[in-house]
Enzyme design. Structure first.
Site, PDB file in Angstrom:
ATOM      1  N   LYS A  11     -48.471 -54.967 -43.306  1.00  0.00           N
ATOM      2  CA  LYS A  11     -48.887 -54.135 -44.450  1.00  0.00           C
ATOM      3  C   LYS A  11     -49.770 -52.991 -43.983  1.00  0.00           C
ATOM      4  CE  LYS A  11     -53.395 -55.512 -44.539  1.00  0.00           C
ATOM      5  NZ  LYS A  11     -54.500 -54.683 -44.100  1.00  0.00           N
ATOM      6  N   ASP A 137     -55.377 -61.918 -47.339  1.00  0.00           N
ATOM      7  CA  ASP A 137     -54.204 -61.041 -47.363  1.00  0.00           C
ATOM      8  C   ASP A 137     -52.889 -61.803 -47.488  1.00  0.00           C
ATOM      9  OD1 ASP A 137     -55.667 -58.704 -47.150  1.00  0.00           O
ATOM     10  OD2 ASP A 137     -55.459 -58.551 -44.978  1.00  0.00           O
TER      11      ASP A 137
END
Ligand code: ATP
Length: 285
Positions: A11, A137
């Site tokens: 990401k 995350d």
């Protein structure tokens, strides 16, 4: 023997606001995640002895129980009282400890993979709960979306139905930078008035890179630069190479330049100094 091969994407944080320090020691964040096509390959297959083993040739990736992929498998085994054993092969393509959440993504991929391999029939809500227990995350990667807003520690996810495909040049300096050191340098008086997520979103929806670029922002940047003032030069080099915008991802040290197109990303790559070993063209996944 049945093997499951999965890709485990990285990401970027297109915007990141650090809102407050919480009583549990974590920081309250608001961020825009983008899933990118830089992926590790994870292969899962059963083993007869009931153990969980990690096979990975990357020197910085732990092979024992500290590996986040192994932690994900152990969490399911313990919580659901399962006897199955598992081999996890990780082919690392995502730079480690680089602000790209490679370990978190590996953990989410194992949760999703084991739900299939072990036929667990876990709902998305159950998978999200396990993800939240593994790290801040991890939850984003449970969702099959390109963009999302993350709040809380980053684990409260609101998927964004945005069809924009972005191209970036991603540079990961080969330096060790610990997330806790970056947060330790943070001066919240300077960052807590930011609202870069809400400023970015309308531009992201309109899909024009030259308008999105100036709105990229990372509230950890002053802390990152206080640890590594030389990174300001790297950012400038990327801007001078023609980027629409340049930003750190997460707690760094990865920096990405937003390009107008794949071709533009290639042109910037050609202009950048060969000293930066880890330079990659990546796009939204
Ligand atoms: P964070 O900001 O959470 O530290 P990051 O995105 O900067 O994450 P990761 O690649 O996830 O970086 O690695 C963070 C740490 O996790 C590393 O120090 C690494 O040794 C450890 N780690 C544990 N499991 C893994 C894994 N499967 N892949 C990569 N790193 C892992």
């Amino acid at each position: 023997m049945k093997k499951l091969c999965l890709r485990s994407p990285a990401k970027l944080n297109l915007a990141l606001d650090v809102l407050a320090k919480r009583s549990d020691g974590y920081h309250e964040l608001k961020t825009v995640f983008e899933r990118i096509d830089l992926c590790d390959r994870i292969t899962l297959w059963p083993r007869a002895d009931g153990l969980v083993k990690v096979i990975c040739s990357h020197p910085q990736v732990p092979k024992g129980p500290a590996n986040l992929a192994a932690k994900a498998a152990m969490l399911l085994k313990q919580d659901l009282n399962l006897a199955q054993g598992l081999n996890i092969h990780i082919e690392k393509k995502i730079p480690v400890a680089a602000g790209l959440a490679g370990g978190s993504s590996n953990a989410a991929t194992v949760l999703l993979g084991l739900n299939r391999l072990w036929k667990l029939r876990l709902s998305q809500k159950q998978l999200r709960d396990y993800a939240g227990r593994l790290g801040s995350d991890v939850t984003f990667f449970i969702y099959d979306v390109s963009y999302a807003v993350g709040e809380g520690r980053g684990e409260k996810i609101r998927p964004l139905p945005i069809p924009t495909k972005l191209w970036h040049l991603l540079v990961t300096p080969r330096v060790k930078m610990l997330t806790k050191d970056v947060f330790g340098r943070l001066n919240l008086d300077l960052t807590n008035k930011m609202d870069s997520v809400n400023i970015l979103l309308p531009y992201l929806r309109k899909s024009v890179p030259s308008a999105i670029g100036p709105k990229l922002a990372n509230g950890l940047e002053p802390a990152i630069l206080s640890l590594r003032p030389d990174f300001a030069r790297l950012k400038k080099k990327m801007s001078d190479a023609g980027a629409c915008g340049v930003c750190f991802s997460g707690s760094g040290p990865s920096v990405f330049a937003l390009a107008r197109s794949k071709q533009h990303a290639g042109q910037m790559k050609a202009r950048l100094d060969r000293r930066f070993a880890q330079v990659k063209i990546v796009s939204t996944l």
